[in-house]
Structure formats: structure tokens, C-alpha cells
Design a protein around this motif. Structure first.
Motif, PDB file in Angstrom:
ATOM      1  N   SER A 160      37.843  48.014  41.030  1.00 35.86           N
ATOM      2  CA  SER A 160      36.589  48.754  40.959  1.00 35.86           C
ATOM      3  C   SER A 160      35.515  47.952  40.236  1.00 35.86           C
ATOM      4  O   SER A 160      35.750  47.428  39.142  1.00 35.86           O
ATOM      5  N   PRO A 161      34.299  47.857  40.807  1.00 32.11           N
ATOM      6  CA  PRO A 161      33.216  47.149  40.111  1.00 32.11           C
ATOM      7  C   PRO A 161      32.731  47.888  38.869  1.00 32.11           C
ATOM      8  O   PRO A 161      32.004  47.316  38.059  1.00 32.11           O
ATOM      9  N   TYR A 162      33.142  49.151  38.692  1.00 29.31           N
ATOM     10  CA  TYR A 162      32.761  49.894  37.488  1.00 29.31           C
ATOM     11  C   TYR A 162      33.291  49.224  36.216  1.00 29.31           C
ATOM     12  O   TYR A 162      32.760  49.429  35.137  1.00 29.31           O
TER      13      TYR A 162
ATOM     14  N   TRP B 208      39.285  38.968  45.672  1.00 29.42           N
ATOM     15  CA  TRP B 208      39.252  39.470  44.294  1.00 29.42           C
ATOM     16  C   TRP B 208      40.399  38.874  43.482  1.00 29.42           C
ATOM     17  O   TRP B 208      40.214  38.444  42.344  1.00 29.42           O
TER      18      TRP B 208
ATOM     19  N   LEU C  48      32.335  44.350  44.330  1.00 30.06           N
ATOM     20  CA  LEU C  48      31.343  44.930  45.239  1.00 30.06           C
ATOM     21  C   LEU C  48      31.690  44.607  46.695  1.00 30.06           C
ATOM     22  O   LEU C  48      31.562  45.460  47.581  1.00 30.06           O
TER      23      LEU C  48
ATOM     24  N   TRP D  94      33.108  40.776  39.195  1.00 26.09           N
ATOM     25  CA  TRP D  94      32.325  41.978  39.477  1.00 26.09           C
ATOM     26  C   TRP D  94      31.776  41.963  40.895  1.00 26.09           C
ATOM     27  O   TRP D  94      31.918  42.943  41.623  1.00 26.09           O
ATOM     28  N   TRP D  95      31.148  40.833  41.316  1.00 29.24           N
ATOM     29  CA  TRP D  95      30.579  40.844  42.665  1.00 29.24           C
ATOM     30  C   TRP D  95      31.663  40.832  43.730  1.00 29.24           C
ATOM     31  O   TRP D  95      31.469  41.341  44.834  1.00 29.24           O
TER      32      TRP D  95
ATOM     33  N   VAL E  39      34.405  46.928  47.812  1.00 32.39           N
ATOM     34  CA  VAL E  39      33.922  48.267  48.161  1.00 32.39           C
ATOM     35  C   VAL E  39      33.249  48.255  49.528  1.00 32.39           C
ATOM     36  O   VAL E  39      33.530  49.105  50.394  1.00 32.39           O
ATOM     37  N   VAL E  40      32.347  47.303  49.761  1.00 31.46           N
ATOM     38  CA  VAL E  40      31.631  47.229  51.038  1.00 31.46           C
ATOM     39  C   VAL E  40      32.601  46.994  52.187  1.00 31.46           C
ATOM     40  O   VAL E  40      32.526  47.640  53.244  1.00 31.46           O
TER      41      VAL E  40
END
Length: 449
Positions: A290-292, A404, A427, A423-424, A430-431
Motif C-alpha cells: 500500500s502506498p499509504y 515493488w 502507486l 512509494w511510487w 494500485v493503478v
């Protein structure tokens, strides 16, 4: 593969032997290697089971519930939450109590057994509820359909799709390492089985049990509302709110509440906090898909440094762990209402709900993927796509994880400061997963029954 080799009996035997062999190997490996095969969670479960079975003298390691205080001499149970990082229902610790007096790997065998039972349930659902009601595409045209599948074809494909679960390396490796996900998966599949068999009261009880075990099956209840009512209630509000849906919700909620009251009566506030409240305001700054995690890492309070109380309301809102629930629950519940119209579409509805719940969860690890992969063998017969698109979706799903993991390796094992890159990549994960989910929605055969 010949039909004799591809019999469900052979698949089950192979799956069982594979899991038993890996559990035996795990015992041999763990005695000889610093890097353990067994998951750290299994040691947490085992310690919690030991604490619950061996209450200490006086008030040390004693269950702290009001019923225990009142009937101490009759209710002599320890506190599983004496084990730090144990944040599960105490019923799991009770379930693994034989780890201490029977065999240290009892829990692994139990989890592997649940895996096998899950495969049997998937096979039965495919054979009796899904493939038997699914028409075949006519190979001469994409608009007309061939007759329903013959029994031999149903048997063959039921076995093949069940093997997708039983022989999935992610499934059998996670259970034999000591993860308890297969127990919850059994509750979820049992709920789905009773729903598709129109046993709604039993399904409500099982949904309440599943939600007690882990909170995410709660979203399935909303996905069931349109199915419970049936077509006679139309498509408006009356289809969602009527005596049948109220009855289902009431039974499910009562099951969840009664289990909670029982656990609270024995183990008190530690149960309530560790099992539920902790996860609401959880601040997990450790890297995960998760990028959170990166925002939490940057704003995580440091020891000895006072918390900044001058932040604006918008900054506090963005940093709140509750903010992540908005897109997650909005999508999961909204998709349940959107797609949960017919019983034949319920597998698809649950799959999509679970997938978005996992993708948008504020903490996401590989174990969570099992939540929706459990339903994939039941969904495959209703996906109408070319091999090329199937490969593309699988490549993006696996590729975003590989991207990742390649960066996470630098952080975890090489000690490099690659938080921004991680982090990216989160993202991108997720995308990419959202693209796969949207693609599966597009190729789902809504007229396949």
C-alpha cells in the motif's frame, strides 16, 4: 493430461501429500537454518495458545473479562493478549491449544486441512451450482451459445478449476508456513455455499462468524441484499430494505455481537482493543504494497519528540488512519450494491468487492491476495476473454508485485534508503491492479447462465 490422471481424487491426494511434505520439511529446515520457513505469525499464534492454556498465578496472565472476575475459580483461562502483537480473536488461540500438548505443528496441519476442505467446497460449487448452469460459447459465433455442458465436461472442468486453488503455490506455501488465512477462507466459502443453496439463515450465521474472525467479510452482506430479496421486489429501495434482508442482517449482526460479547465477558477490554479498535487507528509505518505506508512513515511520531498540535484540520484529516477507509469502503460497498442483483452473479460480486478492499487497504501484504484468489476458480467459467488478454492481466498483476518487491529487497536486505522509490511503485501497484479489476469487469459474462 488424461482423464484418469485429472481425477479430483488424484488432485486431492497430490495436494495433501504436498502439504504434509512441506510441513515435515519446515520442521527439518527450521532446526537447521537461521532463516525460518515458518511464518513469524505462527509463533505468535503458538505463544498466544500457550498463554491461554496456562494462566499464571494471581493476576499474571489471567483473562480479564467481567465473567472471569466473577467466576474466577470456574473460568480459569489465560490471556492470549499477553503475547505482544497477537491481534486476532481469542478463538484462534483456543483452536491452536493442541500446539502445546499434542504437536508443535498441529496448527499447520489444521490450516492445511482447511485448504483441502476449501478445495472440496470449490469443486462442489463448480459441479452443482456454476458449471452446470453455465452455457458454452458457440465456437462459430460470439452471439449464440451452445447447449449446456455435458456431465463429463462438468466433472473435468470442476476438477481443473479446483486444482487452481489446491495446487496454487501461494495457497499451499502460506498455509504450511503457519498462516491462518485458510480458516477464514473456509468460513467465507461455507457462507457462499449456503447462500447459493438458498440456506439464508445459516448463511447469516456464517457471515457473522466470518466477520468476527476478520472484519472484511462484512462487505459481502451488502452484496447479498439484492440477491436475498429476489426479483419480486423490483430494483428500488424495497429490494434492499424488506423483511428478508432485515432478517438476514439481524441474524448476522446477532451472531457477530454474541460472539463479541462472549469473548469480552471472558477476556475483557484487551480482546476489544487488540481485535478491533487497534485496526481502526493502526499506524503501520513498515513498508508494504500500500502506498499509504510512506505517508505514515513520514508522519510517524518519534520517541521523545512531542506531537505537533499546530497542524491544520486538513493536514490532520489527510494523516488520519481513518481517511483511507473512505475510498476503500465506498468502492467495496458500492460495488456490492451495483453488481449484487442475481444469485448467479454473487461470486463475481464478492470477488470484485474483495479485490478493491485489498487494493485500497492501508496495509497490504501478500497474504491478503488470498482473500480474492479464493474466489477466482469459481469466477473463471464466467470470464469470456482471449488467451492474450488473460496473459496480459496475469502479467500486470504479477509484474506490479515484482516491481515493488525488487525495490523492497533493497530496503529490507541491503539497508538502502529507497522509501520514495518504494512509494511510487506502490502507486503503480494500485493503478495496475485497478486496470486488471476493470478488465475483469469488462470480460465478465453476465449472460452466461
Amino acid at each position: 493430461m488424461s482423464s484418469s490422471l485429472l481425477s479430483f481424487r488424484n488432485v486431492v491426494l497430490l495436494s495433501t501429500a504436498l502439504r504434509v511434505g512441506l510441513i515435515l520439511y519446515s520442521e527439518w529446515h527450521d532446526e537447521r537454518s537461521v532463516v525460518k520457513y515458518t511464518d513469524v505469525d505462527y509463533r505468535v499464534f503458538t505463544d498466544a495458545a500457550a498463554f491461554i492454556a496456562n494462566p499464571g498465578p494471581g493476576h499474571t496472565n489471567q483473562a480479564k473479562g467481567p465473567l472471569t472476575e466473577l467466576l474466577g475459580r470456574f473460568v480459569n483461562l489465560g490471556d492470549p493478549y499477553s503475547r505482544e502483537t497477537y491481534r486476532y480473536t481469542p478463538l484462534l488461540a483456543l483452536l491452536l491449544a493442541p500446539n502445546g500438548w499434542l504437536h508443535p505443528s498441529f496448527g499447520k496441519y489444521l490450516f492445511a486441512f482447511c485448504d483441502i476442505v476449501n478445495g472440496v467446497l470449490i469443486y462442489q460449487l463448480l459441479k452443482t451450482e456454476i458449471l452446470s448452469r453455465t452455457m458454452r460459447w458457440n465456437p462459430t459465433t460470439s452471439k449464440s451459445r451452445a447447449p449446456a455442458r455435458p456431465p463429463a465436461e462438468i466433472e473435468r472442468f470442476s476438477t481443473l478449476y479446483a486444482a487452481v486453488h489446491l495446487l496454487n503455490p501461494m495457497v499451499f506455501s502460506i498455509s504450511t508456513r503457519g498462516s491462518s488465512e485458510s480458516v477464514l477462507s473456509l468460513f467465507v466459502l461455507a457462507t457462499l455455499y449456503t447462500v447459493l443453496k438458498d440456506q439464508w439463515d445459516l448463511a447469516a450465521v456464517l457471515l457473522g462468524l466470518s466477520t468476527h474472525w476478520k472484519i472484511y467479510p462484512l462487505v459481502y452482506g451488502l452484496g447479498c441484499l439484492g440477491v436475498i430479496s429476489g426479483p419480486e421486489h423490483g430494483n428500488g429501495l424495497k429490494r434492499i430494505v424488506n423483511w428478508r434482508t432485515i432478517r438476514f442482517g439481524f441474524i448476522s449482526a446477532c451472531t457477530f455481537i454474541l460472539l463479541g460479547i462472549g469473548c469480552y465477558a471472558i477476556w475483557g477490554y484487551p480482546f476489544l482493543y487488540e481485535s478491533y479498535l487497534y485496526h481502526i487507528h493502526r499506524l503501520d509505518h513498515r513498508h508494504n504494497f500500500s502506498p499509504y505506508f510512506y505517508q505514515t512513515y513520514l508522519s510517524y511520531p518519534e520517541y521523545g519528540i512531542p506531537v505537533d498540535t499546530t497542524q491544520t484540520i486538513w493536514i490532520k484529516l489527510l494523516r488520519s488512519p481513518l481517511t483511507s477507509f473512505v475510498p476503500q469502503m465506498g468502492l467495496a460497498l458500492g460495488l456490492g450494491l451495483l453488481f449484487g442483483r442475481k444469485k448467479e452473479d454473487l461470486v463475481f460480486t464478492w470477488f470484485v468487492q474483495t479485490a478493491v478492499f485489498v487494493v485500497f487497504n492501508k496495509v497490504c501484504t501478500s497474504q491478503y491476495f488470498l482473500w480474492y484468489l479464493l474466489l477466482l476458480p469459481l469466477l473463471i467459467p464466467r470470464l469470456s476473454m482471449t488467451k492474450g488478454w488473460a496473459v496480459a492481466y496475469g502479467a500486470v498483476w504479477a509484474g506490479t508485485q515484482a516491481l515493488w518487491l525488487s525495490e523492497a529487497y533493497k530496503l529490507e536486505f541491503l539497508g538502502q534508503s529507497v522509501f520514495h522509490g518504494l512509494w511510487w511503485r506502490g502507486l503503480v501497484y494500485v493503478v495496475g491492479n485497478c486496470w486488471v479489476i476493470a478488465g475483469l469487469v469488462d470480460v465478465y459474462d453476465k449472460e452466461g447462465q
